[in-house]
Design an enzyme around this catalytic site. Sequence first.
Site: not given
Ligand code: PXG
Length: 289
Positions: A50, A103, A150, A183
């Site tokens: 990812r 760039r 991400k 989400e």
């Molecule tokens: N949606 C978003 C917008 C995320 O950032 C998830 C879903 C869950 O994805 P994973 O792959 O982890 O199951 C994320 C990821 C926090 C924090 O402090 C959470 C994420 C990233 C950075 C910080 O809650 N979650």
Amino acid sequence: MKIYLNGKFVNKQEAKISVFDHGFLYGDGAFEGVRSYHGLVFRLNEHIDRLYETLHTLLIDPRMTKKQMSDAVVATLKANKIKDGYIRLIVSRGDGDLGLDPRKCYGAPNVIIIADKITLYPDELYRKGMAIITVPTTKNHVNALDPELKSLNYLNSILAKIEAANSGYMEAILLDTNGYVAECTGDNVFIIKDGVLLTPGLGRLKGITRQTILDIAAKLKVKVQECLISRHQVYNAHECFLTGTAAELIPVVKVDGRTIGSGKPGPVTMKLLKAFKEATKKDGVRYAV
Ligand code: PXG
């Protein structure tokens, strides 16, 4: 604490990058949050894939193979003697000038790996479930900033988090630009209605915990639908929970003041949580500290 910074381990105090880094100036970069359990990095390959997909879209070349990146994650855990931890991987475009033009970032990107511990919510919330709200900030439109990226630009989530906090809540549901559930700020949303597990199929991050739950549901023969979900459907669901690497799986018992199901974490949620905990014991890249 030893931080991985561009191929070397440095102490926390020396882990510094330039103020001209485009990640700092513009959020121009990508990140991942990964967990390790009992000396196993959970679904590491999926996280690395990812990360590289986000970098591909951003046209950032990390100048490391996926294998080198995975090895660096494991090396960081070992250097810090962490068996159960949370790993943050950051790749920013690197140093440029004060303009936006990527760039002008002639040098190498900055690659940073931090291994630490994290608990997102108090234990009690995992047992009793949490109350959340829908907030005014909507999820980025796919053409503005695809929610599947991400990227280091997390202002969309941070604004939503502020709105939740201002109302006294710890987590927020963001709707998409059509008004359907996208989400939460850092978690994916699931509901259960008549034994069927439902989760938004588009307009959200393809969470790795989300995929783990979908895999577990398939094994347990729980019916799954990836589809549009409205607030009305959430309010009238029998169960609701959120998934994320940091949060893991947390039951939700109230949304916008509406009690979900019995008001307690439901049986399907608890069954999936149990199976998720089992998966963390065997599903990942093993290392010794
Ligand atoms: N949606 C978003 C917008 C995320 O950032 C998830 C879903 C869950 O994805 P994973 O792959 O982890 O199951 C994320 C990821 C926090 C924090 O402090 C959470 C994420 C990233 C950075 C910080 O809650 N979650």
